[in-house]
Write an enzyme that holds these catalytic residues in place. Structure first.
Site, PDB file in Angstrom:
ATOM      1  N   ARG A 251       3.681  -4.165   0.903  1.00 28.68           N
ATOM      2  CA  ARG A 251       2.342  -4.610   1.304  1.00 28.68           C
ATOM      3  C   ARG A 251       1.624  -3.435   1.944  1.00 28.68           C
ATOM      4  NH1 ARG A 251       2.583  -7.829   6.238  1.00 28.68           N
ATOM      5  NH2 ARG A 251       1.633  -6.004   7.171  1.00 28.68           N
ATOM      6  N   HIS A 255      -1.346  -7.380   7.259  1.00 33.05           N
ATOM      7  CA  HIS A 255      -1.088  -8.768   6.858  1.00 33.05           C
ATOM      8  C   HIS A 255      -2.389  -9.492   6.519  1.00 33.05           C
ATOM      9  CE1 HIS A 255       0.514 -12.832   6.815  1.00 33.05           C
ATOM     10  NE2 HIS A 255      -0.397 -13.179   7.703  1.00 33.05           N
ATOM     11  N   TYR A 264       3.437  -2.189  14.329  1.00 32.20           N
ATOM     12  CA  TYR A 264       4.823  -2.407  13.919  1.00 32.20           C
ATOM     13  C   TYR A 264       5.288  -1.501  12.774  1.00 32.20           C
ATOM     14  CZ  TYR A 264       2.358  -5.424  10.540  1.00 32.20           C
ATOM     15  OH  TYR A 264       1.496  -5.907   9.588  1.00 32.20           O
TER      16      TYR A 264
END
Length: 338
Positions: A251, A255, A264
């Site tokens: 990805r 998100h 993160y």
């Protein structure tokens, strides 16, 4: 590349025209995604969940299934899939602008909650993984009615930790239902990396516990994804039951537009994985096969720019649902058959 490697798509049953169409659809999905991100940042739309880095798998799957016959239960990043399944750029833009004409929900749902009855795209909901047992229900109907369609459900690797996933696979495995379960393993369940969410690191290996073949595939390899899904469909139609496929990808985007992914992961990690993007790899394959050129690329980019601009302008100007429409499909209406 050898001659055999160059014409792999033909050996898999894809014509030259279909291979080129696959590439065009991947680019269309990418451009839609990029435009949606810009629209959200400009304050024109409220929210966007990106699928950048996942288009290759999504489009390859759609080409391996039977449009108009199979039933599809996609998840919220599946822009490439629903476009390849027949949704238009205008329809997707109406969705992100939450307009009354939106065929998915009439402007009720967030973007990415796909639904299109004419295209056999089954209504999705916000709780993740609920589409898995729903797909199993469609597959059970196919078996009971002796109809030769399959139900296809897709989800992220984080969803494979939900109860719906395990219950769905178990039921499908026991009854040998015509289902294809495809996990788009993009390495992160929001901010949680794969090594902290999936014991053993493989979703495909979970299939054996339910008597289901589990296959792991490079999600950036369009033709390999096509081959695996096509074979899974053939198995299902022969009455051999479901298949679990884990398509490994990354990805690239956060998100969602509400996420700060730098909390993160690092920019270096993202850029390293961006360099593995399967779209330019497939473009080079087509060039090597003599099916694509720089001139065609320029024409495609211009065509998609015009199509996206027209769809954006149309959706922006389209009317919103009326306030009283909030109660539609909630309570029975006068004259409605009950």
């Amino acid at each position: 590349m050898s001659i055999g490697q160059l014409m792999k798509h033909r050996k898999l049953g894809l014509s030259d025209e279909q291979a080129v169409a696959m590439y065009k659809m991947m680019q269309k999905a990418r451009k839609f995604d990029e435009r949606s991100y810009v629209l959200q940042r400009a304050g024109k739309i409220a929210f966007h969940v990106s699928g950048i880095g996942q288009e290759v798998t999504q489009v390859a799957v759609a080409f391996a299934l039977e449009l108009g016959k199979d039933y599809f239960l996609p998840y919220y990043r599946d822009y490439g899939f629903v476009l390849a399944a027949g949704m238009t750029m205008k329809e997707l833009m109406l969705s992100v602008f939450a307009k009354a004409e939106d065929p998915n929900s009439g402007g009720r749902q967030m973007p990415g909650h796909f639904s299109h009855k004419k295209l056999n795209i089954v209504t999705g909901s916000s709780p993740v993984t609920t589409q898995v047992p729903h797909a199993v229900g469609f597959a059970l109907a196919a078996k009971m009615k002796k109809q030769d369609f399959v139900a296809y459900a897709t989800f992220g690797e984080g969803s494979s930790n939900q109860g719906d996933f395990h219950e769905g696979l178990n039921f499908a495995g026991v009854h040998k239902l015509p289902c294809i379960f495809l996990c788009q393993n993009n390495q992160y369940a929001i901010s949680v990396p794969l090594n902290k969410q999936v014991a053993g690191g493989s979703v495909a290996e979970r299939g054996v516990g339910y008597g289901i073949p589990g296959i792991k595939v490079d999600g950036n390899d369009a033709l390999e994804v096509y081959r695996v899904v096509k074979e899974a469909r053939e198995r299902a139609i022969r009455g051999e039951g479901p298949t679990l496929i884990e398509s490994v990808m990354y990805r690239v985007s956060p998100h969602s537009t509400s996420d700060d992914d730098m909390l993160y992961r690092t920019k270096e990690e993202v850029e390293t994985n961006r360099s593995k993007d399967g779209i330019p790899v497939f473009r080079q394959y087509l060039i090597d096969c003599g099916l694509w050129s720089d001139e065609q690329e320029e024409e495609l980019v211009e065509q998609l720019k015009q199509e996206i601009t027209e769809a954006t302008q149309y959706a922006d100007r389209a009317p919103y649902p009326l306030p009283e429409d909030t109660l539609r499909h909630v309570y029975a209406e006068e004259g409605e058959v009950r």
